[in-house]
Write a protein that holds these residues in place. Structure first.
Motif, short mmCIF file in Angstrom:
data_model
loop_
_atom_site.label_atom_id
_atom_site.label_comp_id
_atom_site.label_asym_id
_atom_site.label_seq_id
_atom_site.Cartn_x
_atom_site.Cartn_y
_atom_site.Cartn_z
N SER A 71 -32.54 2.24 80.57
CA SER A 71 -33.10 2.73 81.84
C SER A 71 -32.29 3.93 82.31
CB SER A 71 -33.06 1.64 82.90
OG SER A 71 -33.43 2.16 84.16
N GLN A 73 -32.13 5.17 85.28
CA GLN A 73 -31.68 5.19 86.67
C GLN A 73 -31.29 3.84 87.24
OE1 GLN A 73 -36.39 5.72 87.87
NE2 GLN A 73 -34.97 7.00 88.92
N PHE A 74 -31.49 2.75 86.49
CA PHE A 74 -31.24 1.45 87.09
C PHE A 74 -29.74 1.18 87.24
CE2 PHE A 74 -31.98 -3.13 87.75
CZ PHE A 74 -33.02 -3.01 88.67
N ILE A 75 -29.38 0.58 88.36
CA ILE A 75 -27.98 0.32 88.70
C ILE A 75 -27.73 -1.18 88.69
CG2 ILE A 75 -26.15 0.65 90.41
CD1 ILE A 75 -27.16 3.25 89.14
N THR A 270 -34.53 -8.19 86.95
CA THR A 270 -34.09 -6.89 86.43
C THR A 270 -35.19 -6.22 85.62
OG1 THR A 270 -31.79 -7.65 86.36
CG2 THR A 270 -32.35 -5.73 85.03
N GLU A 274 -36.85 -2.79 86.72
CA GLU A 274 -36.66 -1.66 85.82
C GLU A 274 -37.99 -1.06 85.38
OE1 GLU A 274 -32.61 -1.86 83.30
OE2 GLU A 274 -34.08 -3.37 82.76
N GLY A 311 -29.39 -6.60 88.40
CA GLY A 311 -29.90 -5.28 88.74
C GLY A 311 -30.09 -5.16 90.25
N THR A 316 -30.50 1.24 93.14
CA THR A 316 -31.35 2.04 92.25
C THR A 316 -32.26 2.96 93.05
OG1 THR A 316 -31.36 0.24 90.63
CG2 THR A 316 -33.03 1.94 90.37
N ASN A 319 -30.21 5.81 94.05
CA ASN A 319 -30.02 6.68 92.89
C ASN A 319 -31.24 7.56 92.67
OD1 ASN A 319 -28.93 7.78 90.51
ND2 ASN A 319 -29.76 6.12 89.27
N GLU A 320 -32.42 6.96 92.78
CA GLU A 320 -33.66 7.72 92.63
C GLU A 320 -33.77 8.78 93.72
OE1 GLU A 320 -38.29 6.47 91.96
OE2 GLU A 320 -37.29 5.62 93.69
N GLN A 327 -27.65 7.12 82.81
CA GLN A 327 -26.64 6.11 83.12
C GLN A 327 -25.25 6.71 83.30
OE1 GLN A 327 -26.64 2.94 83.91
NE2 GLN A 327 -28.87 2.77 83.84
N SER A 330 -23.97 5.44 86.47
CA SER A 330 -23.24 4.17 86.45
C SER A 330 -21.79 4.39 86.02
CB SER A 330 -23.92 3.18 85.50
OG SER A 330 -25.19 2.82 85.99
#
Length: 694
Positions: A71, A73-75, A270, A274, A311, A316, A319-320, A327, A330
């Motif tokens: 992914s 952008q996923f945090i 998650t 995601e 997640g 996230t 972040n978007e 990543q 992260s």
């Protein structure tokens, strides 16, 4: 299996990294680290650990997740659902929060959760996502977002975070509202208003960091804690050491059982979130490797003595908002958190909790899928209700039962769709050898004494009665045959087979032939296996509709049952002079839009008029022609285009004054296009030119 494990890609989102991503990734990483401080500390306390353990869980777990995640952008990090489940488990076991027993028990749960996730990875459990529909996914994510917002609201009022489901959360908000701390409310409300306004006016500006800095400055200058504003706890500096649990203090069976529940929640929540972000931003995931990333993150969390990690939708979303691309966000967040732990923990004690709660709420407001709910309400009330039910399940039942409810709702949606499949009664157009939907084609007529019925879904226990009911309700006194077009039927179960057998027997007693046609040979195999071999032997099964009609002794051209109003229309349209290709052109709008055909062609006229309105030089348009200026004609068949030109002439008065003054030029422009069209038809389809003139 080993071969597949060896093909794991490390840091897949950093491959072919572009230098223009670096600035946004670093800024987003700093913001994520800053925002993670209050979130991680709060959820660590909910899980029964000291607050600093939440910061430990924001270094290595997030980095190990980035090592495997596909992914962009996923945090990953300490989050609400696992923390709440662990906290509830400690309470049920009588283990005090923050006790030495809790310090041993919670990391062991994280370790088992990681091991369960590793097993899920090996078993390809990522396929669960294939059973989750968009309405269910949207409702599930929205329910989680609303739950966390309600958890954070009491902090703005001057209280503590809420826990539990919707009734408990609302009750806690009401109790907190009785003792509102006005400075906290003002601080939180102003921070939230600034963040919302900045999101609209300057969305790329890191306002969250600016608001946090302002909160620290207020504490430093005005000592807001003296007015009842809650600050974050002070944290001792230093990185965590390697945690080795004392398994003798832990009931391993109990811990493994709780970890299984948590691992299912982590995997489902998650993967759902995601995929939601991936679809929204146009990239693809390797769902299986995401499970491996979750496993690595939780094993890393156990190694530093932290609770299970998950997640994070709120981080996230942030972040978007700030444009993180890979990543690397992260990695930057983990590195920044490590620096804070080593050298800069002092400022943490100056952060006002209401400000941090406002930051979390503002990020989550983007996650609630209001736009999807509105779209579903407009286009599909059934899917809208599924969306609302999925959200309500999370709010009222919690994440665990929300996941289960979401999967069940997806299956319900499939069943509901299968129980109301597309189906139609078919007829023929004079001069044609194909079969058309009687409702969608106004010139199609039924074959005399024959019912031709198309069923566009596999037959099983939940929809066989619909097929039987449709046929039985539409049989007339003069019906001699019922022909089932089963071209879309690839399978049937024993209930459907028994239903077909009863239907055939019932029709036979009424001297009505029953045929199953247009299906594949594999369906015949299934029919024989399910006890319908006699129908095959008796001739109830024919390869095509035409073969069934021939079996009845009917020959082309078939005798059609033409009502008077259709007979007149058919005479006017002279269908016998048209080839199949021209017939399709003639009925293009009617076929595509059904009852809305007139409205759609009027919409096309409006579109062309707006384009002409926007062309300043009408004489230049006349020279260049409509086709060069208006990129629209390719979507119309020749006869539909002729109808469009006719309607344009009727709308000349709707043109602007400068065009109406040259109305003869505008009409000439239309006529020029019509001559081009007729020349094309004369060359390619001379047989319909006479019809077009009429």
């Amino acid at each position: 299996m080993v071969e597949k494990v060896m093909k794991i890609k490390l840091f897949p989102t950093l491959r072919n990294y572009r230098k223009e991503f670096l600035a946004k990734d670093l800024v987003s990483g700093i913001i994520i680290a800053a925002v993670s401080i209050p979130i991680a500390m709060g959820y660590a306390q909910i899980s029964g650990l000291p607050a600093v353990c939440g910061l430990y869980g924001s270094v290595f777990p997030i980095i190990f997740f980035a090592l495997f995640s596909t992914s962009r952008q996923f945090i990953f990090g300490v989050d609400a659902a696992p923390a709440a489940i662990v906290g509830a488990a400690l309470s049920s076991l009588g283990i005090a929060s923050g006790s030495s027993a809790a310090l041993q028990y919670v990391p062991v749960i994280a370790l088992f959760a990681g091991l369960w996730l590793l097993l899920f990875y090996l078993l390809h459990a990522d396929r669960i996502v294939n059973f989750i529909s968009t309405p269910v996914m949207g409702g599930f994510i929205s329910g989680i977002a609303v739950t966390i917002i309600l958890m954070q609201l009491p902090k703005i009022l001057g209280g503590t975070a809420g826990v539990g489901e919707l009734p408990e959360l609302l009750s806690h908000i009401a109790e907190t509202a009785v003792h509102i701390n006005i400075p906290s409310l003002i601080l939180g409300a102003v921070s939230l208003a600034v963040l919302i306004l900045a999101k609209r006016l300057i969305p790329r500006f890191p306002m969250a960091v600016a608001v946090m800095a302002a909160g620290v400055a207020l504490t430093w200058v005005f000592h807001v804690q003296d007015y009842g504003v809650v600050l974050l706890d002070q944290v001792k500096p230093g990185m965590p050491g390697l945690f080795v649990p004392d398994f003798s203090q832990v009931n391993l069976t109990n811990a493994a059982g709780r970890a299984l529940i948590i691992s299912v929640v982590i995997m489902a929540e998650t993967l759902l979130a995601e995929n939601n972000f991936a679809e929204k931003n146009g990239y693809r995931l390797d769902d299986r490797q995401e499970i491996l990333a979750c496993a690595a993150g939780n094993i890393a969390a156990a190694a530093v003595g932290c609770c299970p990690v998950n997640g994070s939708i709120s981080r996230t979303s942030m972040n978007e908002q700030y444009g993180g691309k890979t990543q690397a966000v992260s990695l930057a967040a983990g590195a920044v958190m490590a620096v804070i732990l080593c050298f800069a923990t002092g400022f943490i004690g100056f952060l006002p909790v209401p400000v941090l709660a406002a930051i979390v709420i503002s990020a989550l407001m983007n996650v609630v899928e209001v736009h999807l709910a509105v779209r579903l309400f407009r286009v599909s009330r059934r899917e809208f209700m599924i969306f609302m039910a999925a959200g309500a399940a999370v709010l009222f039942l919690g994440t665990i039962y929300g996941v289960i409810s979401g999967i069940l709702l997806s299956f319900v949606a499939v069943i509901l769709k299968a129980t109301n499949p597309p189906r139609a009664f078919l007829g023929m157009i004079p001069g044609k050898m194909d079969f058309y939907d009687l409702e969608r084609n106004r010139y199609a007529c039924p074959v005399k004494h024959v019912m031709i019925y198309r069923f566009a879904e596999n037959l099983f226990f939940a929809n066989i009665k619909i097929l039987q009911s449709d046929i039985e309700k539409n049989i007339c006194e003069d019906t001699r045959a019922v022909i089932l077009d089963a071209g879309a039927v690839s399978s049937l179960d024993i209930t459907a087979a028994d239903g077909l057998k009863r239907l055939a027997s019932s029709l036979e007693k009424r001297n009505i032939h029953f045929y199953v046609t247009e299906h594949t040979a594999e369906l015949n195999d299934q029919m024989r296996e399910l006890g319908l071999g006699e129908m095959v032997r008796k001739g109830n099964v024919r390869r095509t509709i035409l073969a069934a009609l021939h079996d009845m002794g009917m020959k082309e051209p078939f005798d059609l049952d033409i009502p008077e109003e259709k007979a007149q229309a058919l005479r006017m349209r002279q269908f016998s002079a048209l080839s199949e290709e021209e017939e399709n052109s003639l009925e293009e709008f009617s076929w595509a839009f059904g009852p809305a055909a007139v409205r759609e062609i009027e919409g096309s006229v409006d579109y062309v008029l707006k384009q002409i309105h926007g062309i300043s030089d009408i004489e230049l348009l006349a020279k260049e022609g409509l086709e060069e200026k208006l990129k629209y004609w390719h979507s119309l068949g020749p006869l539909d285009e002729d109808e469009l030109l006719r309607r344009l002439e009727l709308h000349i008065q709707d043109l602007p004054e400068e065009v109406k003054e040259k109305s003869s030029l505008a009409i000439g422009l239309i006529e020029n296009r019509r001559r081009m069209l007729r020349g094309k038809l004369l060359k390619e389809h001379p047989e319909i030119l006479e019809h077009l003139k009429k």
